[in-house]
Design a protein around this motif. Structure first.
Motif, PDB file in Angstrom:
ATOM      1  N   LEU A  14       0.949  -1.177  -0.055  1.00 54.09           N
ATOM      2  CA  LEU A  14      -0.043  -0.011   0.038  1.00 54.09           C
ATOM      3  C   LEU A  14       0.811   1.032  -0.070  1.00 54.09           C
ATOM      4  O   LEU A  14       0.540   2.364  -0.830  1.00 54.09           O
ATOM      5  CB  LEU A  14      -1.119   0.046   1.322  1.00 54.09           C
ATOM      6  N   ARG A  15       1.834   1.112   0.607  1.00 49.12           N
ATOM      7  CA  ARG A  15       2.939   2.413   0.646  1.00 49.12           C
ATOM      8  C   ARG A  15       3.390   2.697  -0.757  1.00 49.12           C
ATOM      9  O   ARG A  15       3.522   3.801  -1.095  1.00 49.12           O
ATOM     10  CB  ARG A  15       4.162   2.171   1.422  1.00 49.12           C
ATOM     11  N   GLY A  16       3.608   1.888  -1.815  1.00 47.25           N
ATOM     12  CA  GLY A  16       4.014   1.858  -3.141  1.00 47.25           C
ATOM     13  C   GLY A  16       2.925   2.493  -3.917  1.00 47.25           C
ATOM     14  O   GLY A  16       3.009   2.811  -5.026  1.00 47.25           O
ATOM     15  N   LEU A  17       1.543   2.586  -3.469  1.00 39.77           N
ATOM     16  CA  LEU A  17       0.682   3.006  -4.241  1.00 39.77           C
ATOM     17  C   LEU A  17       0.351   4.551  -3.804  1.00 39.77           C
ATOM     18  O   LEU A  17       0.024   5.057  -3.060  1.00 39.77           O
ATOM     19  CB  LEU A  17      -0.778   2.271  -3.929  1.00 39.77           C
ATOM     20  N   GLN A  18       0.549   5.328  -5.080  1.00 38.79           N
ATOM     21  CA  GLN A  18       0.757   6.628  -5.110  1.00 38.79           C
ATOM     22  C   GLN A  18      -0.023   7.220  -6.318  1.00 38.79           C
ATOM     23  O   GLN A  18       0.599   7.026  -7.308  1.00 38.79           O
ATOM     24  CB  GLN A  18       2.174   7.232  -4.910  1.00 38.79           C
ATOM     25  N   HIS A  19      -1.136   7.936  -6.245  1.00 41.99           N
ATOM     26  CA  HIS A  19      -2.033   8.339  -7.149  1.00 41.99           C
ATOM     27  C   HIS A  19      -2.805   9.593  -6.673  1.00 41.99           C
ATOM     28  O   HIS A  19      -3.275   9.339  -5.251  1.00 41.99           O
ATOM     29  CB  HIS A  19      -2.945   7.216  -7.594  1.00 41.99           C
ATOM     30  N   PRO A  20      -3.063  10.642  -7.517  1.00 42.10           N
ATOM     31  CA  PRO A  20      -3.924  11.650  -6.919  1.00 42.10           C
ATOM     32  C   PRO A  20      -5.201  11.408  -6.158  1.00 42.10           C
ATOM     33  O   PRO A  20      -5.812  12.001  -5.581  1.00 42.10           O
ATOM     34  CB  PRO A  20      -3.936  12.688  -8.297  1.00 42.10           C
ATOM     35  N   HIS A  21      -5.847  10.214  -6.979  1.00 44.27           N
ATOM     36  CA  HIS A  21      -7.301   9.981  -6.435  1.00 44.27           C
ATOM     37  C   HIS A  21      -7.142   8.785  -5.423  1.00 44.27           C
ATOM     38  O   HIS A  21      -8.122   7.997  -5.269  1.00 44.27           O
ATOM     39  CB  HIS A  21      -8.118   9.549  -7.659  1.00 44.27           C
ATOM     40  N   LEU A  22      -6.133   8.474  -4.647  1.00 39.21           N
ATOM     41  CA  LEU A  22      -6.034   7.806  -3.609  1.00 39.21           C
ATOM     42  C   LEU A  22      -5.543   8.248  -2.544  1.00 39.21           C
ATOM     43  O   LEU A  22      -4.700   9.081  -2.393  1.00 39.21           O
ATOM     44  CB  LEU A  22      -5.008   6.576  -3.776  1.00 39.21           C
ATOM     45  N   LEU A  23      -6.627   8.034  -1.392  1.00 40.18           N
ATOM     46  CA  LEU A  23      -6.014   8.713   0.013  1.00 40.18           C
ATOM     47  C   LEU A  23      -5.013   7.969   0.467  1.00 40.18           C
ATOM     48  O   LEU A  23      -5.078   6.611   0.835  1.00 40.18           O
ATOM     49  CB  LEU A  23      -7.273   8.592   1.013  1.00 40.18           C
ATOM     50  N   PRO A  24      -3.858   8.610   0.837  1.00 33.22           N
ATOM     51  CA  PRO A  24      -2.536   7.867   0.937  1.00 33.22           C
ATOM     52  C   PRO A  24      -2.645   7.526   2.648  1.00 33.22           C
ATOM     53  O   PRO A  24      -3.113   8.201   3.335  1.00 33.22           O
ATOM     54  CB  PRO A  24      -1.494   8.793   1.014  1.00 33.22           C
TER      55      PRO A  24
END
Length: 630
Positions: free
Chosen positions: A395-405
């Motif tokens: 999950l840490r590697g998932l970075q996108h403007p439309h994902l709540l980090p």
């Protein structure tokens, strides 16, 4: 005669090994024969059950002995759900079935746990379900059952958690045997029940509806926290331990002062009584202060979840019972964040945001004013610490403007804490279903540009997850309007994504929305199009403003007929009145925007197709939605 080094005869050892192999082979043969026998018994029981039904063709046309009812977890017969080769559920919904429900024929199905006969034409009195004491779910809504249900109709059914009898013609009092400690969902609305509501154990019922009956008397204290709409249509119901509502008026569903009669004449109190009253008040204040101090020292019990949506709590819900047994160090997944620890969360003011299938969500405001969202997950007890940490790295590697980090997380055996940034503009669901109670400072209801913007952001986030996680069948898995947050510019931020690999397998179908899709009900598996189905539901909800959460929550592990009817109703209404007839009036769209909204409605319908071959791929859905204009 030769002997081994340990002095034993080799022939004796060989004989022992031979005997062991024979025993194992016999055991395997017996087990296999038992499985075959169980399949034959299940087929015989189901065919006997079928003979008592009327109007079974073609719905149950493939119920025949040439094919076993179950193969592993797959049901080969229509409406039959299986687990490890055994029949655990029957979902015979929307089939127009009539005749008798032969409970005796089902007694031989030892693994049977759930029955659903929703939306058929069964008539007569309530069958004797006590012959199936292991049932956990029973769905009989929208039939023609009638008559009074015996008070002990469900006595001895200690595993029964969900009972839905809505839209029938039952009369008489509500059976007290339904008020068991195990009961979680109870739907009795739109019948002719009379008398009072029996007392239910406190804190267990999550879904409860007795609206549209002829009930009277006070609402039990354990049920007063529920949605008031659960009790409407019972003109003689009232709230309070001893209350008498005025005739021909709707009940007052707000707590009434107890112990004070409106018409009672006040008497002058003596000095001695006044002294006793003051002393009692002081003593009560002292005990209350002592209780608050104790709450600050000990954590709240894990199974206590307040249903109030916004409540400031003195004691933090993140505190720990035993430092020796609990993890205390938060693991951060972002290096650009100021670090805080569990003690900071314990000192933070906490506010309950909601309680869902996973657990409770809280808004925590740290001492420095930073606001966070902390979610407590209780359906992840099977995952090991290493597995949990490894998935958090994904999950840490998932970075996108439309994902709540993610911000941080904490592993505990019995629960997991995951920390997100707080988004002040709340969720798409709250904007759509505010019911006239919009928080101060919020703008008017969402217009068409804001709704389209939210949908575009959602589908972009989904497309990113599918591209980054090709090994997952449903990369998001839990898409619904309450999990689509909106930032200050109404950009969508997806949350609760990619949690499927961490959820206990036995609970995943109840916890995640993607597992309520049609293909899971048919085959016991999700697919890459399961998230598309969730997207379609979200699109229809966004355009119509019609709430869908209660349909996603009912029906347990099965794809409910209620949700199918919800989609079908929108489609039929759009065909009859035109697409504009189903749009939420709060969108305030003009003629040009209406044409674009109609295109989005059609995309949503394509995404909701029950047959996978007819349902859109996510890539196609993204391309079509990107072409729409605000």
């Amino acid at each position: 005669m030769n002997h081994g080094q340990d002095g034993r005869c080799p022939n004796i050892d060989n004989r022992r090994r031979m005997n062991t192999m024979i025993v194992m082979m016999v055991g395997l043969m017996v087990a296999r024969q038992s499985c075959v026998l169980a399949q034959e018994n299940a087929a015989e029981a189901l065919l006997k059950f079928k003979t008592a039904l009327v109007n079974v063709d073609p719905s149950l046309g493939n119920w025949n002995p040439s094919t076993p009812p179950c193969t592993g977890n797959t049901g080969n017969w229509a409406g039959v759900h299986c687990f490890n080769g055994y029949v655990w559920g029957l979902q015979l919904e929307n089939m127009g079935l009539q005749g008798q429900i032969d409970v005796d024929a089902l007694v031989g199905l030892q693994s049977l746990r759930t029955l659903s006969f929703t939306n058929n034409n069964f008539q007569g009195t309530m069958p004797d379900w006590r012959k199936l004491p292991a049932l956990t779910s029973l769905f009989l809504s929208r039939n023609q059952f009638s008559g009074e249900i015996p008070n002990d109709a469900f006595t001895g059914m200690e595993s029964l958690k969900k009972v839905h009898l809505s839209d029938n013609k039952f009369t008489g009092p509500i059976p007290t045997s339904l008020a068991s400690p195990a009961m979680v969902e109870l739907g009795l609305d739109n019948n002719q029940f009379s008398g009072s509501i029996p007392p239910f154990p406190s804190g267990n019922i999550q879904v409860f509806n007795v609206s549209g009956n002829q009930l009277e008397g006070p609402i039990p204290p354990s049920l007063r926290k529920l949605d008031p709409s659960s009790f409407t249509g019972n003109s003689a119901l009232c709230e309070g331990d001893s209350c008498e509502p005025p005739p021909d008026m709707e009940p007052n569903l707000h707590p009434l002062p107890t112990g004070v009669a409106p018409s009672a004449k006040r008497k002058k109190l003596s000095p001695a009584i006044i002294f006793i009253i003051i002393l009692s008040i002081l003593l009560a204040l002292f005990l209350l202060l002592l209780l608050l101090l104790m709450c600050m020292w000990w954590s709240l019990e894990d199974d206590i979840e307040t249903p109030r949506q916004e409540m400031s709590m003195t004691a933090s819900p993140f505190s720990e019972r035993s430092p020796q047994q609990q993890a205390t160090k938060l693991s951060f997944v972002r290096d650009d964040r100021q670090k805080f620890d569990l003690q900071d969360l314990m000192r933070a003011s906490a506010e309950v945001l909601g309680s869902g299938s996973f657990g409770a969500s809280y808004k925590a405001v740290l001492v420095d004013g930073e606001a966070l969202v902390v979610k407590r997950f209780k359906q992840m007890t099977n995952i090991t610490k290493d597995e949990f940490h490894d998935h958090m790295k994904v999950l840490r590697g998932l970075q996108h403007p439309h994902l709540l980090p993610l911000v941080a997380y904490l592993y505990r055996k019995e629960e997991k804490l995951i920390v997100f940034d707080f988004v002040a503009n709340s969720s798409l669901g709250k904007h759509l279903h505010d019911d006239g109670k919009r928080p101060e400072g919020w703008p008017k209801p969402l217009n068409w540009p804001c709704r389209l913007k939210a949908i575009k952001g959602t589908v972009r986030g989904l497309a990113y997850l599918q591209a980054e996680l090709p090994g997952l069948e449903a990369p998001h898995g839990h898409l619904k309007s309450s999990n689509v947050l909106l930032d200050s510019n109404y950009n969508a931020l997806l949350m609760d994504y990619t949690l499927g690999p961490m959820v206990n397998p036995a609970q995943i179908s109840e916890a995640l929305v993607a597992y309520k899709c049609p293909e899971y009900a048919m085959s016991g598996r999700t697919s890459r199009k399961s998230d598309v189905w969730c997207l379609g539901i979200l699109i229809l909800e966004t355009l119509t403003g019609r709430a869908v959460d209660k349909y996603l929550g009912q029906g347990g592990q099965c794809y409910g007929a209620e949700l199918a009817g919800w989609v079908k109703g929108i489609v039929e209404e759009a065909n009859a009145k035109g697409a504009a007839g189903v749009f939420d009036k709060d969108m305030e769209i003009n003629a040009e925007a209406e044409a674009e909204a109609e295109k989005l409605l059609q995309i949503g319908i394509w995404c909701c197709q029950e047959e996978l071959e007819k349902r859109l791929d996510l890539v196609d859905a993204l391309a079509k939605i990107e072409q729409l204009h605000e």
